[in-house]
Design an enzyme around this catalytic site. Sequence first.
Site, PDB file in Angstrom:
ATOM      1  N   ASP A 101      44.884  37.407  43.071  1.00  0.00           N
ATOM      2  CA  ASP A 101      45.187  38.575  42.250  1.00  0.00           C
ATOM      3  C   ASP A 101      45.277  38.134  40.782  1.00  0.00           C
ATOM      4  OD1 ASP A 101      45.544  39.482  44.876  1.00  0.00           O
ATOM      5  OD2 ASP A 101      47.219  40.778  44.352  1.00  0.00           O
ATOM      6  N   LYS A 164      43.661  46.537  41.081  1.00  0.00           N
ATOM      7  CA  LYS A 164      45.083  46.676  41.417  1.00  0.00           C
ATOM      8  C   LYS A 164      45.825  47.288  40.240  1.00  0.00           C
ATOM      9  CE  LYS A 164      48.995  43.531  42.478  1.00  0.00           C
ATOM     10  NZ  LYS A 164      49.327  42.129  42.836  1.00  0.00           N
ATOM     11  N   LYS A 196      44.305  48.530  45.120  1.00  0.00           N
ATOM     12  CA  LYS A 196      45.622  48.040  45.516  1.00  0.00           C
ATOM     13  C   LYS A 196      46.674  48.709  44.636  1.00  0.00           C
ATOM     14  CE  LYS A 196      48.488  43.887  46.100  1.00  0.00           C
ATOM     15  NZ  LYS A 196      48.504  42.411  46.194  1.00  0.00           N
TER      16      LYS A 196
END
Length: 243
Positions: A101, A164, A196
């Site tokens: 991430d 995300k 996400k």
Amino acid sequence: MSAADDAKRALACLDFTRLDEQDEEQDIKVFLQQLSADKPLPAAICIYPQWLTYVRTYMQMHFSQTPALATVTNFPGGDQPLDEVLQQTELALALGADEVDLVLPYKLLQAGDEQTPLDYVRRSKALCAGRARLKVIIESGELSLPQVAQATDIAIAGGADFVKTSTGKVAVNATLEAAKVMLEQIKQSGQDVGLKVSGGVRTLAQAQQYLDLADKEMGEHWLTPAHFRFGASALLDDLYQAL
């Protein structure tokens, strides 16, 4: 769908997350002890890189299977030099991360620089390709909605597997408004990219709002762990109770 059905869907898409710089091994152990062998496991466990090996060993000792292991780079501020971020990525991959991430350098985007954020994504993707999923955190709560769309487009152009919302470390994290814009840009791109939702989703009722949004925007067939995740820690308990 019933609450239990939605809880199952949310749990299957959960990145069970612990990102506290002060953590010691006992803290990580207590975190992992919240997982139940009698219930479905989350899609992934997201921790700092230094805990990847410990978490894998713990899960192999206590569970019949191990979720994907996720970690973070350029976290949380998004302002580390690119060379350092790539070193972090290489280390994470060497330690067996299945998912990375990356925080987009969103402050540069706010200042009008699109190319540098794109470089961060492209260079990170080049390292992750064939080895790990790349999720790009755009820090949507720090951006205007047009900037959310712009950052989503940059993440997709750079090769992100997921876009995300948030780090969970700023004042405003996931919002339905930002998630809707991100889904619209993903759909418009025609690329196989997931969303996400991270930061502030603590209850099944909150999770259901995002599940409903994704179903409405993308179709119910789309919402699988390959396309949708929640990044959360407090959410687990509420999902277990619903089950």
